[in-house]
Structures are given as C-alpha cells and as structure tokens.
Design a protein around this motif. Structure first.
Motif, PDB file in Angstrom:
ATOM      1  N   ASP A  60       4.684   5.056 -28.194  1.00 10.36           N
ATOM      2  CA  ASP A  60       4.762   6.443 -28.633  1.00 10.36           C
ATOM      3  C   ASP A  60       5.126   7.361 -27.465  1.00 10.36           C
ATOM      4  O   ASP A  60       6.009   8.220 -27.576  1.00 10.36           O
ATOM      5  N   ARG A  61       4.473   7.165 -26.353  1.00 14.84           N
ATOM      6  CA  ARG A  61       4.725   7.986 -25.154  1.00 14.84           C
ATOM      7  C   ARG A  61       6.171   7.831 -24.695  1.00 14.84           C
ATOM      8  O   ARG A  61       6.839   8.801 -24.346  1.00 14.84           O
ATOM      9  N   TRP A  62       6.663   6.603 -24.699  1.00 15.44           N
ATOM     10  CA  TRP A  62       8.025   6.323 -24.258  1.00 15.44           C
ATOM     11  C   TRP A  62       9.032   7.010 -25.179  1.00 15.44           C
ATOM     12  O   TRP A  62       9.983   7.646 -24.713  1.00 15.44           O
ATOM     13  N   LEU A  63       8.822   6.887 -26.480  1.00 16.20           N
ATOM     14  CA  LEU A  63       9.748   7.477 -27.444  1.00 16.20           C
ATOM     15  C   LEU A  63       9.703   9.002 -27.416  1.00 16.20           C
ATOM     16  O   LEU A  63      10.737   9.657 -27.498  1.00 16.20           O
ATOM     17  N   GLU A  64       8.494   9.549 -27.281  1.00 23.15           N
ATOM     18  CA  GLU A  64       8.360  11.007 -27.306  1.00 23.15           C
ATOM     19  C   GLU A  64       9.021  11.687 -26.111  1.00 23.15           C
ATOM     20  O   GLU A  64       9.340  12.871 -26.177  1.00 23.15           O
ATOM     21  N   ARG A  65       9.242  10.963 -25.044  1.00 18.61           N
ATOM     22  CA  ARG A  65       9.931  11.553 -23.894  1.00 18.61           C
ATOM     23  C   ARG A  65      11.356  11.987 -24.241  1.00 18.61           C
ATOM     24  O   ARG A  65      11.933  12.834 -23.573  1.00 18.61           O
ATOM     25  N   GLU A 115       6.533  -4.531 -32.922  1.00 16.05           N
ATOM     26  CA  GLU A 115       5.187  -4.647 -33.499  1.00 16.05           C
ATOM     27  C   GLU A 115       4.589  -3.287 -33.837  1.00 16.05           C
ATOM     28  O   GLU A 115       3.744  -3.179 -34.716  1.00 16.05           O
ATOM     29  N   ALA A 116       4.983  -2.249 -33.135  1.00 16.27           N
ATOM     30  CA  ALA A 116       4.347  -0.931 -33.235  1.00 16.27           C
ATOM     31  C   ALA A 116       5.027  -0.091 -34.305  1.00 16.27           C
ATOM     32  O   ALA A 116       5.859   0.750 -34.013  1.00 16.27           O
ATOM     33  N   ARG A 117       4.666  -0.316 -35.524  1.00 14.36           N
ATOM     34  CA  ARG A 117       5.334   0.375 -36.617  1.00 14.36           C
ATOM     35  C   ARG A 117       5.085   1.887 -36.619  1.00 14.36           C
ATOM     36  O   ARG A 117       5.994   2.667 -36.815  1.00 14.36           O
ATOM     37  N   THR A 118       3.853   2.328 -36.414  1.00 10.85           N
ATOM     38  CA  THR A 118       3.548   3.754 -36.546  1.00 10.85           C
ATOM     39  C   THR A 118       4.345   4.616 -35.571  1.00 10.85           C
ATOM     40  O   THR A 118       4.998   5.575 -35.997  1.00 10.85           O
ATOM     41  N   PRO A 119       4.364   4.316 -34.257  1.00  7.95           N
ATOM     42  CA  PRO A 119       5.162   5.152 -33.352  1.00  7.95           C
ATOM     43  C   PRO A 119       6.660   5.086 -33.631  1.00  7.95           C
ATOM     44  O   PRO A 119       7.353   6.092 -33.515  1.00  7.95           O
ATOM     45  N   VAL A 120       7.143   3.931 -34.014  1.00  2.62           N
ATOM     46  CA  VAL A 120       8.580   3.790 -34.278  1.00  2.62           C
ATOM     47  C   VAL A 120       8.963   4.593 -35.519  1.00  2.62           C
ATOM     48  O   VAL A 120       9.960   5.319 -35.520  1.00  2.62           O
ATOM     49  N   VAL A 121       8.148   4.509 -36.562  1.00  4.88           N
ATOM     50  CA  VAL A 121       8.416   5.283 -37.773  1.00  4.88           C
ATOM     51  C   VAL A 121       8.346   6.779 -37.469  1.00  4.88           C
ATOM     52  O   VAL A 121       9.195   7.552 -37.921  1.00  4.88           O
ATOM     53  N   ALA A 122       7.372   7.202 -36.666  1.00  6.34           N
ATOM     54  CA  ALA A 122       7.257   8.614 -36.297  1.00  6.34           C
ATOM     55  C   ALA A 122       8.492   9.062 -35.514  1.00  6.34           C
ATOM     56  O   ALA A 122       8.995  10.179 -35.719  1.00  6.34           O
ATOM     57  N   HIS A 123       8.990   8.210 -34.630  1.00  9.18           N
ATOM     58  CA  HIS A 123      10.193   8.535 -33.854  1.00  9.18           C
ATOM     59  C   HIS A 123      11.405   8.659 -34.783  1.00  9.18           C
ATOM     60  O   HIS A 123      12.176   9.623 -34.675  1.00  9.18           O
ATOM     61  N   ILE A 124      11.584   7.712 -35.667  1.00  7.73           N
ATOM     62  CA  ILE A 124      12.706   7.773 -36.610  1.00  7.73           C
ATOM     63  C   ILE A 124      12.604   9.038 -37.447  1.00  7.73           C
ATOM     64  O   ILE A 124      13.598   9.755 -37.634  1.00  7.73           O
ATOM     65  N   ASP A 125      11.400   9.337 -37.940  1.00  3.60           N
ATOM     66  CA  ASP A 125      11.210  10.557 -38.724  1.00  3.60           C
ATOM     67  C   ASP A 125      11.598  11.796 -37.926  1.00  3.60           C
ATOM     68  O   ASP A 125      12.230  12.711 -38.449  1.00  3.60           O
TER      69      ASP A 125
END
Length: 195
Positions: A60-65, A115-125
C-alpha cells in the motif's frame, strides 16, 4: 537500523522494505524486520497484527507514493485527452523506473502485490477514479466521447495493463516499449475522440 525514537508504523515499514530488498518475500519474516529495528517481534505485531497486514502495508505504501503525481495530472488544466495519456504514461514510467532503479525491491513488491488484494484493488480504484475525473471533464468540454465515463476509464486502464502491471515487467525492458505504448495509446485516443 537502530531503535532511535518511538517505534512507529513508518519506521516498521522502512525496515520491512529494506529487509524485503535484502532477503526477498519468501525469506523475510516479522522476526527479521524486528531484528533490523532492534525490537522484539511482539513490538512489530502491536502495529501490524499479522504478517499479511505488514505485507499489505508495504504494498500500500509503495503504491500510494504514485498517487500525488497522478492526482496532480487529473486536477490540472489542459486538453483532457492529453491528460489521460499523461496519466497513463506517468503510471507506466514510474513503475518502469522503479523496476530498473531498485530491481530487488520491485521483484519483492511484484510478488507481494500478487497476494495483497486490498492495496492493489485500492490502487486500481484510485487510478480509475483519476481517469474517470478527466474523462468526465473531457465529455463536458466536448473533447471526449464516452457514454459511461467510469466504464471507459476502466477499459482504458485495462487496455494499458501491459505497461503498468508488475506481472508484465519482463516486457518493460524491451527497446521498443515506448513505441509500443505510443501505438496502443493512438488506438485508445482515436476511440476517445468524438466522431
């Protein structure tokens, strides 16, 4: 890494990134992260109750950057079609650069992201939301034709997956990746323009 100052989620995530970079996801444990911080693994678990929670937080941290740069493009002025292209280009180029500059951590991130569905889905959203915002504006200004801007945004995002999905990172090293991006974008752009 030493225990200077209070143990915060941010410090734990920094240590987790460094540990993942060194050992990879398969060989990294919460104990390794705690050892890097000079604390007990119980201290880490107080902030992240499970290993999966810690891994999700790293992803999540990596994607949110990436999000501030993408939001800035979505909120900027200018031609809507060009802003859609720039948003997609920035998303792709940021991942390409990170994969090249820090291959060990990017490989670990890519494995964790599967494996980390929640952060990836949040990033795509988030990305689709930014694209939708620009497409809605483009429709209102007569620059883009889209009956359903959110569906169009998701289709555009999916069509460009080869350029931003970590699962396709082997293709990013191809010499003609920029040209490939431009060719796919040209087809998409033509589909967005009003007839």
């Amino acid at each position: 890494m030493s225990t200077s100052g209070p143990l915060t989620p941010e410090r734990i995530l920094e240590a987790a990134e460094e540990t993942l970079r060194r050992f990879g996801p398969a060989k990294t444990s919460v104990v390794d992260v705690a050892r890097a911080l000079g604390v007990s693994h119980g201290s880490v678990y107080r902030h992240f109750p499970t290993k999966a929670d810690l891994r999700d937080a790293v992803v999540d941290r990596w994607l949110e950057r990436m999000h501030p740069a993408l939001a800035e493009i979505a909120d900027s002025a200018g031609d809507s079609v060009e802003r859609v292209r720039l948003l997609l280009w920035t998303l792709a180029e940021t991942k390409w650069t990170r994969a090249q500059d820090d291959p060990e951590f990017f490989a670990a991130f890519a494995e964790l992201a599967e494996e980390a569905r929640t952060p990836v889905v949040a990033h795509i959203d988030f990305v689709v939301e930014q694209l939708t915002k620009v497409i809605v504006e483009g429709v209102a200004r007569g620059e883009i034709a889209a009956a359903d801007p959110k569906t169009t945004a998701l289709a555009v995002f999916d069509a460009m997956a080869k350029f931003h999905n970590p699962a396709t990172r082997a293709e990013w090293a191809r010499p003609a990746i920029d040209e490939s991006f431009a060719n796919v974008w040209a087809l998409l752009r033509d589909g967005l323009l009003p007839r």
